[in-house]
Write an enzyme that holds these catalytic residues in place. Sequence first.
Site, PDB file in Angstrom:
ATOM      1  N   ASP A 119      81.426  62.241 167.750  1.00 41.87           N
ATOM      2  CA  ASP A 119      82.144  62.559 166.517  1.00 41.87           C
ATOM      3  C   ASP A 119      82.508  64.039 166.543  1.00 41.87           C
ATOM      4  O   ASP A 119      81.794  64.850 167.148  1.00 41.87           O
ATOM      5  CB  ASP A 119      81.278  62.259 165.298  1.00 41.87           C
ATOM      6  CG  ASP A 119      81.122  60.770 165.020  1.00 41.87           C
ATOM      7  OD1 ASP A 119      82.001  59.992 165.438  1.00 41.87           O
ATOM      8  OD2 ASP A 119      80.140  60.393 164.369  1.00 41.87           O
ATOM      9  N   ASP A 138      87.211  56.121 164.248  1.00 41.36           N
ATOM     10  CA  ASP A 138      86.808  55.822 162.868  1.00 41.36           C
ATOM     11  C   ASP A 138      88.008  55.901 161.932  1.00 41.36           C
ATOM     12  O   ASP A 138      88.171  55.063 161.034  1.00 41.36           O
ATOM     13  CB  ASP A 138      85.747  56.810 162.389  1.00 41.36           C
ATOM     14  CG  ASP A 138      84.465  56.775 163.191  1.00 41.36           C
ATOM     15  OD1 ASP A 138      84.141  55.720 163.773  1.00 41.36           O
ATOM     16  OD2 ASP A 138      83.772  57.817 163.226  1.00 41.36           O
TER      17      ASP A 138
END
Length: 161
Positions: A119, A138
């Site tokens: 991330d 995402d």
Amino acid sequence: MKYLILLTTSLAITALDQAVKLYIHTHFALGESMDIIPGFFSFTYVRNAGGAFGIFSSTNEVLRTILFIIFPLIAFFIIFNIIQKIRHKELIPIIALSFILGGALGNFIDRVHFQYVIDFLDFHIPSGWAFPTFNLADSFIVIGVFIVAWISYKHPEKIPL
């Protein structure tokens, strides 16, 4: 034609996601951050062993691994099942499902390769509020789910669930 759109869009999203994650993984130290918009948005290298927003990160590793391998496979099956029922001319639902598939595939690759997801998109404000760090995969999943939900609500005949 809808399968070609699904395939090319999904693979393009997966490739973009993986390319950016590779860059972050090879050019940032874990936890390193680079301000893009000072006080609001940064690239910050985070490893997420859990699910969205870190849920299940403290769950038993074996159980977590099984869940994160099985869930994407179920999602792939559901997407292919839905896409078979969508008419070829329904371009927006096809693209939305491609977003979900491409994002799921991008995160799935991370989990298989690293046992965590990379991330890096980090939104925050100086008062201390911070949104959980996330990635491009995402983002595409959320956008795709939102579009599918909206179309299902407004025009349920376009996405036969």
